[in-house]
Motif scaffolding. Sequence first.
Motif, mmCIF file in Angstrom:
data_model
loop_
_atom_site.group_PDB
_atom_site.id
_atom_site.type_symbol
_atom_site.label_atom_id
_atom_site.label_comp_id
_atom_site.label_asym_id
_atom_site.label_seq_id
_atom_site.Cartn_x
_atom_site.Cartn_y
_atom_site.Cartn_z
ATOM 1 N N VAL A 91 5.028 -2.200 -15.402
ATOM 2 C CA VAL A 91 5.126 -2.051 -16.857
ATOM 3 C C VAL A 91 3.747 -1.943 -17.517
ATOM 4 C CG1 VAL A 91 7.389 -3.144 -17.102
ATOM 5 C CG2 VAL A 91 5.335 -4.549 -17.270
ATOM 6 N N LYS A 92 2.735 -2.556 -16.907
ATOM 7 C CA LYS A 92 1.344 -2.475 -17.387
ATOM 8 C C LYS A 92 0.432 -2.475 -16.166
ATOM 9 C CE LYS A 92 -0.127 -5.347 -20.542
ATOM 10 N NZ LYS A 92 -0.354 -6.602 -21.298
ATOM 11 N N ASP A 93 -0.707 -1.810 -16.264
ATOM 12 C CA ASP A 93 -1.636 -1.739 -15.129
ATOM 13 C C ASP A 93 -2.151 -3.109 -14.699
ATOM 14 O OD1 ASP A 93 -1.344 0.982 -15.047
ATOM 15 O OD2 ASP A 93 -3.344 1.441 -15.809
ATOM 16 N N ASN A 94 -2.290 -4.054 -15.641
ATOM 17 C CA ASN A 94 -2.938 -5.318 -15.300
ATOM 18 C C ASN A 94 -1.978 -6.434 -14.872
ATOM 19 O OD1 ASN A 94 -1.882 -6.018 -17.817
ATOM 20 N ND2 ASN A 94 -3.736 -7.101 -18.459
ATOM 21 N N VAL A 95 -0.695 -6.144 -14.643
ATOM 22 C CA VAL A 95 0.231 -7.190 -14.189
ATOM 23 C C VAL A 95 0.320 -7.261 -12.665
ATOM 24 C CG1 VAL A 95 1.611 -7.180 -16.309
ATOM 25 C CG2 VAL A 95 2.311 -5.739 -14.363
ATOM 26 N N ILE A 96 -0.226 -6.255 -11.982
ATOM 27 C CA ILE A 96 -0.186 -6.207 -10.522
ATOM 28 C C ILE A 96 -1.595 -6.344 -9.964
ATOM 29 C CG2 ILE A 96 0.377 -4.779 -8.506
ATOM 30 C CD1 ILE A 96 2.870 -5.708 -9.970
ATOM 31 N N LYS A 97 -1.712 -7.152 -8.915
ATOM 32 C CA LYS A 97 -2.973 -7.313 -8.183
ATOM 33 C C LYS A 97 -2.827 -6.544 -6.876
ATOM 34 C CE LYS A 97 -5.983 -10.978 -6.443
ATOM 35 N NZ LYS A 97 -6.141 -12.452 -6.387
ATOM 36 N N TYR A 98 -3.852 -5.795 -6.500
ATOM 37 C CA TYR A 98 -3.825 -4.940 -5.315
ATOM 38 C C TYR A 98 -4.847 -5.425 -4.303
ATOM 39 C CZ TYR A 98 -1.540 -1.903 -8.710
ATOM 40 O OH TYR A 98 -0.695 -1.406 -9.666
ATOM 41 N N GLU A 99 -4.431 -5.588 -3.055
ATOM 42 C CA GLU A 99 -5.355 -5.992 -1.999
ATOM 43 C C GLU A 99 -5.074 -5.217 -0.728
ATOM 44 O OE1 GLU A 99 -5.655 -10.185 -1.261
ATOM 45 O OE2 GLU A 99 -6.531 -10.565 -3.224
ATOM 46 N N LYS A 100 -6.146 -4.822 -0.053
ATOM 47 C CA LYS A 100 -6.035 -4.135 1.227
ATOM 48 C C LYS A 100 -5.442 -5.109 2.248
ATOM 49 C CE LYS A 100 -9.101 -1.548 4.279
ATOM 50 N NZ LYS A 100 -10.508 -1.168 4.447
ATOM 51 N N ASP A 101 -4.441 -4.659 2.985
ATOM 52 C CA ASP A 101 -3.734 -5.478 3.970
ATOM 53 C C ASP A 101 -3.838 -4.784 5.326
ATOM 54 O OD1 ASP A 101 -1.917 -6.827 5.586
ATOM 55 O OD2 ASP A 101 -0.199 -6.504 4.287
ATOM 56 N N THR A 102 -4.531 -5.423 6.273
ATOM 57 C CA THR A 102 -4.704 -4.824 7.597
ATOM 58 C C THR A 102 -3.881 -5.540 8.669
ATOM 59 O OG1 THR A 102 -6.670 -6.181 7.950
ATOM 60 C CG2 THR A 102 -7.019 -3.945 7.069
ATOM 61 N N SER A 103 -2.871 -6.297 8.252
ATOM 62 C CA SER A 103 -2.018 -6.992 9.217
ATOM 63 C C SER A 103 -1.137 -5.987 9.964
ATOM 64 C CB SER A 103 -1.147 -8.038 8.511
ATOM 65 O OG SER A 103 -0.275 -7.422 7.589
ATOM 66 N N TYR A 104 -0.621 -6.399 11.085
ATOM 67 C CA TYR A 104 0.297 -5.589 11.905
ATOM 68 C C TYR A 104 -0.314 -4.279 12.394
ATOM 69 C CZ TYR A 104 3.598 -8.959 10.051
ATOM 70 O OH TYR A 104 4.216 -10.128 9.701
#
Length: 154
Positions: A91-104
């Motif tokens: 709904v807004k750009d700042n409600v989600i946090k994004y992180e690189k995930d290298t699991s699996y």
Amino acid sequence: MNWNDVIKYANQGSPEPDRRVEKTEEEWREQLTPEQYHITRQKGTERAFSGALCHAHDPGKYACICCDTLLFDSALKFDSGTGWPSFAEPVKDNVIKYEKDTSYGMVRVEVMCNVCDGHLGHVFPDGPPPSGLRFCINSESIKLVEKEETTASE
């Protein structure tokens, strides 16, 4: 928002949220069911097609199960066939946090609530136009808030 924005946020940091909610692990355990806690606080994943919201198409907005932050609009929810609720954008750009995930043994982008750091799922570049994004979200990490309830607080 598009995949280039997601990669930029994952590599350089997400936008600042409007507010922060921080609790101890004990407080989170008291508030959440064991499954909600496992998914949101321990980065778990529910089995495909097992979530209550996977096939839900009721109108309204979806909020974080941990802190009630509005995250997704049902108008941008689509059936991706993957077994998890999928949304084209938040709904807004700042409600989600994004992180690189290298699991699996692969590289993915994990998405979390930017207000409380609750794990939601992952975002992929194979969604519908115009964003081309698929936010693949665990049902246990969100709740549907009816339109009547969200209209009064917006």
